[in-house]
Design a protein around this motif. Structure first.
Motif, PDB file in Angstrom:
ATOM      1  N   VAL A  24       0.314  -0.997  -0.062  1.00  0.00           N
ATOM      2  CA  VAL A  24      -0.441  -0.028  -0.154  1.00  0.00           C
ATOM      3  C   VAL A  24       1.314   1.307   0.021  1.00  0.00           C
ATOM      4  N   ASP A  25       1.998   1.259   0.946  1.00  0.00           N
ATOM      5  CA  ASP A  25       3.039   2.443   1.035  1.00  0.00           C
ATOM      6  C   ASP A  25       2.982   2.589  -0.764  1.00  0.00           C
ATOM      7  N   ALA A  26       3.957   1.150  -1.139  1.00  0.00           N
ATOM      8  CA  ALA A  26       4.678   1.609  -3.136  1.00  0.00           C
ATOM      9  C   ALA A  26       3.679   2.193  -3.441  1.00  0.00           C
ATOM     10  N   LEU A  27       2.124   2.019  -3.688  1.00  0.00           N
ATOM     11  CA  LEU A  27       1.276   2.633  -4.203  1.00  0.00           C
ATOM     12  C   LEU A  27       1.019   4.384  -4.111  1.00  0.00           C
ATOM     13  N   ASP A  28       1.313   4.596  -2.671  1.00  0.00           N
ATOM     14  CA  ASP A  28       1.171   5.443  -2.107  1.00  0.00           C
ATOM     15  C   ASP A  28       2.280   6.567  -2.741  1.00  0.00           C
ATOM     16  N   ARG A  29       2.849   6.276  -2.994  1.00  0.00           N
ATOM     17  CA  ARG A  29       4.490   6.579  -3.009  1.00  0.00           C
ATOM     18  C   ARG A  29       4.526   6.597  -4.173  1.00  0.00           C
ATOM     19  N   ALA A  30       3.695   5.575  -5.544  1.00  0.00           N
ATOM     20  CA  ALA A  30       3.877   5.848  -7.083  1.00  0.00           C
ATOM     21  C   ALA A  30       2.684   6.896  -7.627  1.00  0.00           C
ATOM     22  N   VAL A  31       1.413   6.679  -6.634  1.00  0.00           N
ATOM     23  CA  VAL A  31       0.834   7.719  -6.989  1.00  0.00           C
ATOM     24  C   VAL A  31       0.782   9.791  -6.969  1.00  0.00           C
ATOM     25  N   ALA A  32       1.401   9.550  -5.758  1.00  0.00           N
ATOM     26  CA  ALA A  32       2.439  10.638  -5.143  1.00  0.00           C
ATOM     27  C   ALA A  32       3.309  10.763  -6.173  1.00  0.00           C
ATOM     28  N   ASP A  33       4.171  10.493  -6.907  1.00  0.00           N
ATOM     29  CA  ASP A  33       5.303  10.712  -7.804  1.00  0.00           C
ATOM     30  C   ASP A  33       5.226   9.914  -8.766  1.00  0.00           C
ATOM     31  N   PRO A  34       3.392   9.943 -10.208  1.00  0.00           N
ATOM     32  CA  PRO A  34       4.084   9.150 -11.031  1.00  0.00           C
ATOM     33  C   PRO A  34       5.234   8.857 -11.996  1.00  0.00           C
ATOM     34  N   GLY A  35       5.872  10.125 -11.968  1.00  0.00           N
ATOM     35  CA  GLY A  35       7.530  10.375 -12.616  1.00  0.00           C
ATOM     36  C   GLY A  35       8.632   9.424 -12.234  1.00  0.00           C
ATOM     37  N   ASP A  36       8.479   9.406 -11.184  1.00  0.00           N
ATOM     38  CA  ASP A  36       9.725   8.693 -10.571  1.00  0.00           C
ATOM     39  C   ASP A  36       9.782   7.014 -10.885  1.00  0.00           C
TER      40      ASP A  36
END
Length: 90
Positions: free
Chosen positions: A10-22
């Motif tokens: 879930v943390d991985a999902l949240d981080r990817a949503v927060a910065d999809p360009g990373d």
């Protein structure tokens, strides 16, 4: 339910949503999704359905400007260097 019960995923999902360009964050999420999809056929079907519904976010554009021969295809690129010539000597 399967994916949502894992705090790390879930943390991985949240981080990817927060910065999809990373790219690193997106790869981390993709790895988590793949891990669960390999273990749960129902989850795998959901991921496939989601991917088909949304498709790619953008296309790929490749611009080549070369003072030499450049042959490109997909991710491969071959550059053939020509020997330097002096225009005055020709």
């Amino acid at each position: 339910g399967v994916f949502g019960g894992d705090v790390r995923s879930v943390d991985a999902l949240d981080r990817a949503v927060a910065d999809p360009g990373d790219a690193w964050r997106v790869r981390e999420l993709a790895a988590a999704l793949a891990w669960y999809a390999e273990r749960d056929e129902g989850f795998a079907a959901e991921v496939v359905g989601w991917a088909q519904e949304y498709g790619p976010a953008a296309g790929v554009v490749q611009n080549i400007h070369a003072g030499r021969d450049a042959y490109t295809a997909g991710r491969d690129m071959t550059v053939q260097q020509r020997p330097e010539t002096d225009p005055a000597s020709e």
